[in-house]
Design a protein around this motif. Structure first.
Motif, PDB file in Angstrom:
ATOM      1  N   ILE A 152       0.848  -1.188   0.000  1.00  0.00           N
ATOM      2  CA  ILE A 152       0.000   0.000   0.000  1.00  0.00           C
ATOM      3  C   ILE A 152       0.887   1.243   0.000  1.00  0.00           C
ATOM      4  O   ILE A 152       1.747   1.405   0.866  1.00  0.00           O
ATOM      5  N   THR A 153       0.679   2.094  -0.995  1.00  0.00           N
ATOM      6  CA  THR A 153       1.415   3.351  -1.097  1.00  0.00           C
ATOM      7  C   THR A 153       0.426   4.504  -1.080  1.00  0.00           C
ATOM      8  O   THR A 153      -0.534   4.522  -1.863  1.00  0.00           O
ATOM      9  N   LEU A 154       0.650   5.443  -0.197  1.00  0.00           N
ATOM     10  CA  LEU A 154      -0.182   6.642  -0.108  1.00  0.00           C
ATOM     11  C   LEU A 154       0.569   7.817  -0.727  1.00  0.00           C
ATOM     12  O   LEU A 154       1.639   8.205  -0.257  1.00  0.00           O
ATOM     13  N   HIS A 155      -0.005   8.368  -1.791  1.00  0.00           N
ATOM     14  CA  HIS A 155       0.555   9.544  -2.450  1.00  0.00           C
ATOM     15  C   HIS A 155      -0.222  10.768  -1.958  1.00  0.00           C
ATOM     16  O   HIS A 155      -1.448  10.831  -2.115  1.00  0.00           O
ATOM     17  N   ILE A 156       0.478  11.721  -1.365  1.00  0.00           N
ATOM     18  CA  ILE A 156      -0.128  12.940  -0.839  1.00  0.00           C
ATOM     19  C   ILE A 156       0.450  14.118  -1.628  1.00  0.00           C
ATOM     20  O   ILE A 156       1.674  14.299  -1.669  1.00  0.00           O
TER      21      ILE A 156
ATOM     22  N   ASP B 238       3.099  -5.642 -10.557  1.00  0.00           N
ATOM     23  CA  ASP B 238       3.497  -4.949 -11.783  1.00  0.00           C
ATOM     24  C   ASP B 238       2.294  -4.263 -12.413  1.00  0.00           C
ATOM     25  O   ASP B 238       1.171  -4.780 -12.368  1.00  0.00           O
ATOM     26  N   ASP B 239       2.540  -3.109 -13.024  1.00  0.00           N
ATOM     27  CA  ASP B 239       1.487  -2.414 -13.751  1.00  0.00           C
ATOM     28  C   ASP B 239       2.115  -1.519 -14.808  1.00  0.00           C
ATOM     29  O   ASP B 239       3.339  -1.546 -15.024  1.00  0.00           O
ATOM     30  N   CYS B 240       1.284  -0.729 -15.478  1.00  0.00           N
ATOM     31  CA  CYS B 240       1.750   0.152 -16.546  1.00  0.00           C
ATOM     32  C   CYS B 240       1.592   1.622 -16.157  1.00  0.00           C
ATOM     33  O   CYS B 240       1.500   2.489 -17.026  1.00  0.00           O
ATOM     34  N   LEU B 241       1.566   1.921 -14.859  1.00  0.00           N
ATOM     35  CA  LEU B 241       1.224   3.255 -14.383  1.00  0.00           C
ATOM     36  C   LEU B 241       2.439   4.064 -13.943  1.00  0.00           C
ATOM     37  O   LEU B 241       2.292   5.120 -13.331  1.00  0.00           O
TER      38      LEU B 241
ATOM     39  N   ARG C 281       2.989   8.063 -12.046  1.00  0.00           N
ATOM     40  CA  ARG C 281       3.697   8.300 -10.776  1.00  0.00           C
ATOM     41  C   ARG C 281       4.828   9.310 -10.982  1.00  0.00           C
ATOM     42  O   ARG C 281       5.063  10.169 -10.130  1.00  0.00           O
ATOM     43  N   LYS C 282       5.522   9.186 -12.111  1.00  0.00           N
ATOM     44  CA  LYS C 282       6.617  10.115 -12.392  1.00  0.00           C
ATOM     45  C   LYS C 282       6.086  11.525 -12.585  1.00  0.00           C
ATOM     46  O   LYS C 282       6.680  12.504 -12.101  1.00  0.00           O
TER      47      LYS C 282
ATOM     48  N   GLU D 131       5.279  10.642  -0.611  1.00  0.00           N
ATOM     49  CA  GLU D 131       4.924   9.232  -0.829  1.00  0.00           C
ATOM     50  C   GLU D 131       5.165   8.477   0.475  1.00  0.00           C
ATOM     51  O   GLU D 131       6.272   8.481   1.005  1.00  0.00           O
ATOM     52  N   VAL D 132       4.111   7.805   0.966  1.00  0.00           N
ATOM     53  CA  VAL D 132       4.180   7.114   2.247  1.00  0.00           C
ATOM     54  C   VAL D 132       3.828   5.640   2.032  1.00  0.00           C
ATOM     55  O   VAL D 132       2.814   5.324   1.400  1.00  0.00           O
ATOM     56  N   ILE D 133       4.669   4.766   2.563  1.00  0.00           N
ATOM     57  CA  ILE D 133       4.399   3.326   2.501  1.00  0.00           C
ATOM     58  C   ILE D 133       3.614   2.932   3.750  1.00  0.00           C
ATOM     59  O   ILE D 133       4.043   3.200   4.881  1.00  0.00           O
ATOM     60  N   LEU D 134       2.473   2.252   3.540  1.00  0.00           N
ATOM     61  CA  LEU D 134       1.618   1.837   4.647  1.00  0.00           C
ATOM     62  C   LEU D 134       1.642   0.320   4.787  1.00  0.00           C
ATOM     63  O   LEU D 134       1.698  -0.410   3.777  1.00  0.00           O
ATOM     64  N   ASP D 135       1.546  -0.146   6.025  1.00  0.00           N
ATOM     65  CA  ASP D 135       1.433  -1.583   6.280  1.00  0.00           C
ATOM     66  C   ASP D 135      -0.005  -2.071   6.139  1.00  0.00           C
ATOM     67  O   ASP D 135      -0.238  -3.233   5.788  1.00  0.00           O
TER      68      ASP D 135
END
Length: 372
Positions: free
Chosen positions: A37-41, A152-155, A159-160, A49-53
């Motif tokens: 889980i990645t939270l983009h703020i 994996d994805d194409c997104l 993100r960049k 960018e915050v990594i969540l458990d």
């Protein structure tokens, strides 16, 4: 000839629960991946960018209305995660069911306080098989939640763009982020179609040079993948149209203009799919025609050879019966018993006659155009 690598390709098998389960049942396959889980703020000025458990306490993390949030979830092996989505975001259990049963066609649905959408991510694996995964979206006022089975994805390009902060992506809200992700998915279809188009051109060159069975196998696999893409692109186009016709306040008028462009891309992809599908069918027809023509040429050669030797065989057969003109024991003359058997130079004369017949036949076939 070695077996084509395309023979070993298999269709993806989707995990489904036992028939008869109750509506809204959230099915988690035992082979599911642990969630990442990645939270983009972000807003116009900042990005974090915050990594969540897990999703526990997620409401507090996205409470500040100054920011837009993207909750990027990869992997489904957490029943608690879906319970939080149900409790904290009031996501209907039928929506959660559609998320975990990842074989749905693209669609857009509106609910009280949020919207739900599905796209299909396509990609060519290293073995050139078509990779097809569901990407689910839950859109709220200032938050977008995406869920997918695999890591994996194409997104990556989106993100960049978020990190760099160029364009409208940081200032246009969660609805624009939804568009950006869906547009990225649609744009990835173009690169796949370009690969297939180039491969069909190479197959056509091989057809004209030295066709073999692998040509037909490879073309048929591309044709099958084109059918799979068509089953994705048509509902994707309908989904874009549903968003354009929607009155949802989650989609701004500015975002609708961009979604219209994505809709046009879907129409263009549909045209490309149909065109490439026709090329694939033409290649298969061309292969069968070439093989048929090659067989006709072989049959023509065999027919010419047979036609030449039929009269020669007839002559040899007659003289091979060896009916003697005179009885070797009694000396009695046998009437009408092939006097030519004892003709002087008979063998030479027979060979000359047979050669003349063969030459006359060859000249006749040549004048008829059989050797062209």
């Amino acid at each position: 000839m070695a077996k084509s690598k395309y023979h070993s390709r298999k269709r993806k098998q989707y995990a489904i629960p036992e028939p008869g389960t109750s509506p809204g049942y959230v099915y988690i396959d035992e082979k599911s991946l642990t969630p990442k889980i990645t939270l983009h703020i972000y807003n116009q000025d900042t990005y974090e960018e915050v990594i969540l458990d897990n999703l526990d306490g997620i409401k507090e993390k996205i409470a500040d209305k100054k920011y837009t949030y993207w909750i990027d979830i990869k992997g489904f092996k957490s029943a608690r995660m879906f319970e939080v989505l149900n409790d904290e975001f009031n996501v209907h259990r039928l929506v959660l069911e559609d998320i975990t049963r990842s074989y749905h066609r693209p669609k857009f649905e509106e609910y009280d306080g949020y919207a739900f959408a599905i796209s299909r991510m396509l990609r060519l694996d290293p073995d050139e098989s078509l990779w097809n995964e569901q990407l689910s979206f839950i859109l709220t006022k200032n938050t977008l939640i995406t869920l997918q089975e695999n890591y994996d994805d194409c997104l990556g390009a989106v993100r960049k763009r978020l990190k760099v902060g160029k364009g409208n992506i940081r200032i246009a809200g969660s609805g624009y982020l939804l568009y950006a992700l869906m547009d990225m998915v649609v744009d990835s279809y173009f690169s796949i179609l370009n690969v297939w188009n180039e491969r069909l051109d190479m197959i056509e060159d091989r057809l004209l040079d030295k066709p073999d069975k692998s040509v037909m196998f490879e073309t048929q696999m591309i044709k099958r993948d084109l059918i799979a893409m068509r089953r994705v692109v048509w509902p994707e186009r309908d989904k874009m149209n549903d968003i354009l016709r929607s009155d949802s306040s989650l989609i701004t008028e500015q975002t609708r203009l961009f979604i219209k462009d994505a809709y046009d891309h879907c129409v263009q992809i549909i045209d490309m799919v149909e065109s490439i599908k026709e090329i694939a069918a033409t290649n298969i027809d061309m292969y069968l025609s070439i093989i048929s023509n090659r067989m006709n040429e072989i049959m023509k050669v065999l027919t010419i050879i047979s036609s030449i030797f039929i009269p020669l065989t007839f002559i040899a057969g007659i003289y091979g019966m060896n009916f003697s003109k005179q009885d070797p024991v009694t000396g009695k003359i046998m009437p009408q018993n092939m006097p030519e058997l004892y003709q002087e130079h008979g063998y030479l004369y027979t060979i000359i006659v047979m050669a003349i017949i063969a030459i006359l036949q060859i000249l006749y076939f040549w004048r008829k155009g059989w050797f062209k």
